[in-house]
Design a protein around this motif. Structure first.
Motif, PDB file in Angstrom:
ATOM      1  N   TYR A   1      -5.869  -2.092 -15.770  1.00  0.00           N
ATOM      2  CA  TYR A   1      -4.469  -1.671 -15.927  1.00  0.00           C
ATOM      3  C   TYR A   1      -4.388  -0.266 -16.523  1.00  0.00           C
ATOM      4  N   ALA A   2      -5.288   0.057 -17.431  1.00  0.00           N
ATOM      5  CA  ALA A   2      -5.296   1.397 -18.004  1.00  0.00           C
ATOM      6  C   ALA A   2      -5.647   2.447 -16.951  1.00  0.00           C
ATOM      7  N   VAL A   3      -6.637   2.145 -16.123  1.00  0.00           N
ATOM      8  CA  VAL A   3      -7.012   3.053 -15.037  1.00  0.00           C
ATOM      9  C   VAL A   3      -5.837   3.276 -14.098  1.00  0.00           C
ATOM     10  N   MET A   4      -5.185   2.181 -13.722  1.00  0.00           N
ATOM     11  CA  MET A   4      -4.054   2.298 -12.811  1.00  0.00           C
ATOM     12  C   MET A   4      -2.908   3.081 -13.439  1.00  0.00           C
ATOM     13  N   THR A   5      -2.700   2.912 -14.715  1.00  0.00           N
ATOM     14  CA  THR A   5      -1.637   3.650 -15.400  1.00  0.00           C
ATOM     15  C   THR A   5      -1.911   5.141 -15.370  1.00  0.00           C
ATOM     16  N   ARG A   6      -3.139   5.539 -15.677  1.00  0.00           N
ATOM     17  CA  ARG A   6      -3.473   6.963 -15.664  1.00  0.00           C
ATOM     18  C   ARG A   6      -3.275   7.567 -14.278  1.00  0.00           C
ATOM     19  N   MET A   7      -3.618   6.807 -13.240  1.00  0.00           N
ATOM     20  CA  MET A   7      -3.493   7.320 -11.877  1.00  0.00           C
ATOM     21  C   MET A   7      -2.043   7.379 -11.413  1.00  0.00           C
ATOM     22  N   MET A   8      -1.293   6.331 -11.702  1.00  0.00           N
ATOM     23  CA  MET A   8       0.002   6.149 -11.067  1.00  0.00           C
ATOM     24  C   MET A   8       1.198   6.616 -11.891  1.00  0.00           C
ATOM     25  N   ALA A   9       1.069   6.691 -13.200  1.00  0.00           N
ATOM     26  CA  ALA A   9       2.227   7.084 -14.012  1.00  0.00           C
ATOM     27  C   ALA A   9       2.811   8.435 -13.597  1.00  0.00           C
ATOM     28  N   PRO A  10       1.981   9.444 -13.275  1.00  0.00           N
ATOM     29  CA  PRO A  10       2.586  10.727 -12.867  1.00  0.00           C
ATOM     30  C   PRO A  10       3.322  10.668 -11.538  1.00  0.00           C
ATOM     31  N   LEU A  11       3.099   9.599 -10.762  1.00  0.00           N
ATOM     32  CA  LEU A  11       3.683   9.487  -9.433  1.00  0.00           C
ATOM     33  C   LEU A  11       4.835   8.497  -9.369  1.00  0.00           C
ATOM     34  N   ALA A  12       5.068   7.775 -10.441  1.00  0.00           N
ATOM     35  CA  ALA A  12       5.993   6.645 -10.435  1.00  0.00           C
ATOM     36  C   ALA A  12       7.318   6.990 -11.095  1.00  0.00           C
TER      37      ALA A  12
ATOM     38  N   GLU B   1       9.985  -0.969  -4.921  1.00  0.00           N
ATOM     39  CA  GLU B   1       8.800  -1.151  -5.769  1.00  0.00           C
ATOM     40  C   GLU B   1       7.610  -1.447  -4.867  1.00  0.00           C
ATOM     41  N   VAL B   2       6.615  -0.576  -4.891  1.00  0.00           N
ATOM     42  CA  VAL B   2       5.435  -0.740  -4.043  1.00  0.00           C
ATOM     43  C   VAL B   2       4.322  -1.439  -4.826  1.00  0.00           C
ATOM     44  N   GLY B   3       3.361  -1.999  -4.100  1.00  0.00           N
ATOM     45  CA  GLY B   3       2.260  -2.722  -4.726  1.00  0.00           C
ATOM     46  C   GLY B   3       2.405  -4.223  -4.519  1.00  0.00           C
TER      47      GLY B   3
ATOM     48  N   ASP C   1       0.801  -1.219   0.000  1.00  0.00           N
ATOM     49  CA  ASP C   1       0.000   0.000   0.000  1.00  0.00           C
ATOM     50  C   ASP C   1       0.838   1.275   0.000  1.00  0.00           C
ATOM     51  N   ALA C   2       2.098   1.166  -0.397  1.00  0.00           N
ATOM     52  CA  ALA C   2       2.979   2.340  -0.500  1.00  0.00           C
ATOM     53  C   ALA C   2       3.060   3.098   0.817  1.00  0.00           C
ATOM     54  N   GLU C   3       3.237   2.348   1.898  1.00  0.00           N
ATOM     55  CA  GLU C   3       3.318   2.952   3.223  1.00  0.00           C
ATOM     56  C   GLU C   3       4.738   3.329   3.628  1.00  0.00           C
TER      57      GLU C   3
ATOM     58  N   ARG D   1      -6.100   5.205  -1.785  1.00  0.00           N
ATOM     59  CA  ARG D   1      -5.306   5.331  -0.567  1.00  0.00           C
ATOM     60  C   ARG D   1      -3.815   5.429  -0.908  1.00  0.00           C
ATOM     61  N   ALA D   2      -3.366   4.564  -1.819  1.00  0.00           N
ATOM     62  CA  ALA D   2      -1.956   4.600  -2.213  1.00  0.00           C
ATOM     63  C   ALA D   2      -1.621   5.888  -2.950  1.00  0.00           C
ATOM     64  N   GLN D   3      -2.525   6.332  -3.794  1.00  0.00           N
ATOM     65  CA  GLN D   3      -2.291   7.564  -4.544  1.00  0.00           C
ATOM     66  C   GLN D   3      -2.055   8.746  -3.604  1.00  0.00           C
ATOM     67  N   ALA D   4      -2.847   8.837  -2.550  1.00  0.00           N
ATOM     68  CA  ALA D   4      -2.701   9.957  -1.617  1.00  0.00           C
ATOM     69  C   ALA D   4      -1.326   9.929  -0.959  1.00  0.00           C
ATOM     70  N   ARG D   5      -0.862   8.746  -0.599  1.00  0.00           N
ATOM     71  CA  ARG D   5       0.473   8.655   0.016  1.00  0.00           C
ATOM     72  C   ARG D   5       1.564   9.034  -0.984  1.00  0.00           C
ATOM     73  N   LEU D   6       1.444   8.514  -2.192  1.00  0.00           N
ATOM     74  CA  LEU D   6       2.482   8.747  -3.189  1.00  0.00           C
ATOM     75  C   LEU D   6       2.524  10.200  -3.640  1.00  0.00           C
ATOM     76  N   GLU D   7       1.378  10.871  -3.633  1.00  0.00           N
ATOM     77  CA  GLU D   7       1.360  12.286  -4.008  1.00  0.00           C
ATOM     78  C   GLU D   7       2.190  13.122  -3.047  1.00  0.00           C
ATOM     79  N   ARG D   8       2.285  12.692  -1.794  1.00  0.00           N
ATOM     80  CA  ARG D   8       3.069  13.448  -0.813  1.00  0.00           C
ATOM     81  C   ARG D   8       4.564  13.342  -1.080  1.00  0.00           C
TER      82      ARG D   8
END
Length: 343
Positions: free
Chosen positions: A150-161, A78-80, A62-64, A117-124
């Motif tokens: 996978y497409a949804v996750m890519t759109r969310m996480m690519a800017p943070l990864a 590598e988180v997840g 959970d990218a904690e 939840r993970a997105q909020a942590r990674l944005e910080r």
């Protein structure tokens, strides 16, 4: 030393409870800077890794604690795997220590608290320049369209990864490994690449060790065609070499020492199939500097571990990186890049 004292107590607990305590300890530990670039620095997919040793996905679902892991001396974390919606995973018990084999069997089933939840942590973390963190993405078990997940996750996480790891190789989500089939994989990666948009995060693909030669050739061909950043070789295995533990008969993915030879051979297979053009991340059974060095000499640009931490404790990353420096000097290489594929 301290881990040696604590280990019997941790091993008296069931593995999931012990893991939760480990995460809590890392969350409470003082912040330590990630390792600086030194003699082990290597560049892969445009990313500058201070050393080639990473924590594999599955430890920090959970990218904690990515920054705490970097503080242990890992060159990257590598988180997840993270899925769009929260999911509980498979019924317990689902995680087993095979102490006699220095191995683990898991059938977790992508348990995580979901993407938001993970997105909020990674944005910080954005803008802190605090080290390389890859995000491993997966699909929900009951999703009617896993490619869309996978497409949804890519759109969310690519800017943070720092990089995105597309995990299609877990044995614990029914039907997931079917996405390694040539047609399904091509369609999936096309969807991921389109969803990435303007992000520059390279795409890594995580594959299973239980592949036939034709599968390896097909995956290599697609990876080359799509210009992937790297292949992560490999996930856990559903095969069963001879094991000593009473838990040997449990279903799920086997990791740790018994996976080492199979994972090393699959790395060589993918090195041959790709002609060394695509960087490879070696995973599976790496527990020492010698293991990591052998994987690099076989063609890995980076290496990852997880199960070895269960048995070796939090000092293991620094022990391995110190050992890698000695081995690199012993064998007359001035950089990791020189050693890759030199066996």
């Amino acid at each position: 030393m301290i881990f040696g004292i604590l280990r019997p107590g941790l091993f008296a607990l069931d593995p999931e409870t012990a893991h939760a305590l480990t995460l809590t300890a890392l969350k409470c530990s003082p912040r330590t800077a990630p390792p600086a670039a030194g003699p082990l620095a290597v560049t892969v997919a445009g990313l500058h890794f201070p050393n080639p040793l990473g924590m594999a996905a599955g430890f920090d679902k959970d990218a904690e604690v990515p920054d705490a892991l970097l503080g242990l001396g890992f060159g990257f974390a590598e988180v997840g795997s993270i899925t769009p919606l929260p999911q509980a995973g498979n019924p317990k018990p689902r995680l087993f220590r095979l102490v006699e084999d220095r191995a683990v069997i898991n059938r977790m089933g992508f348990n995580n608290r979901g993407s938001h939840r993970a997105q909020a942590r990674l944005e910080r973390r954005v803008g802190r320049n605090a080290g390389i963190v890859g995000i491993n993405i997966g699909a929900n078990k009951d999703s009617p369209d896993r490619t869309a997940d996978y497409a949804v996750m890519t759109r969310m996480m690519a800017p943070l990864a720092s990089y995105l790891a597309v995990n299609i190789s877990s044995p614990n989500t029914p039907g997931l490994r079917a996405l390694q089939d040539e047609g399904a994989l091509a369609a999936l990666l096309d969807a991921v690449i389109e969803a990435r948009g303007s992000s520059t995060a390279p795409i890594f693909l995580k594959v299973a060790p239980d592949l036939q030669p034709a599968d390896i050739d097909a995956i290599a061909r697609i990876a080359l065609d799509r210009n992937l950043g790297a292949l992560i070789v490999s996930n856990t295995t559903i095969s069963r070499p001879p094991l000593k533990s009473p838990h040997a008969g449990e279903t799920g993915g086997l990791s740790g020492a018994p996976l080492r030879d199979l994972a090393q051979q699959r790395l060589r297979d993918f090195r041959s199939a790709t002609g060394g053009v695509i960087p490879l991340v070696g995973v599976g059974g790496i527990a020492s500097a010698e293991d990591a060095w052998a994987r690099i000499r076989a063609g890995a640009s980076l290496v990852q571990l997880y199960t070895a931490m269960v048995y070796g404790g939090p000092g293991l990353p620094r022990r391995i990186t110190r050992g890698l420096e000695r081995l690199m000097q012993r064998d007359g290489f001035s950089s990791i890049a020189e050693a890759i594929g030199s066996e």
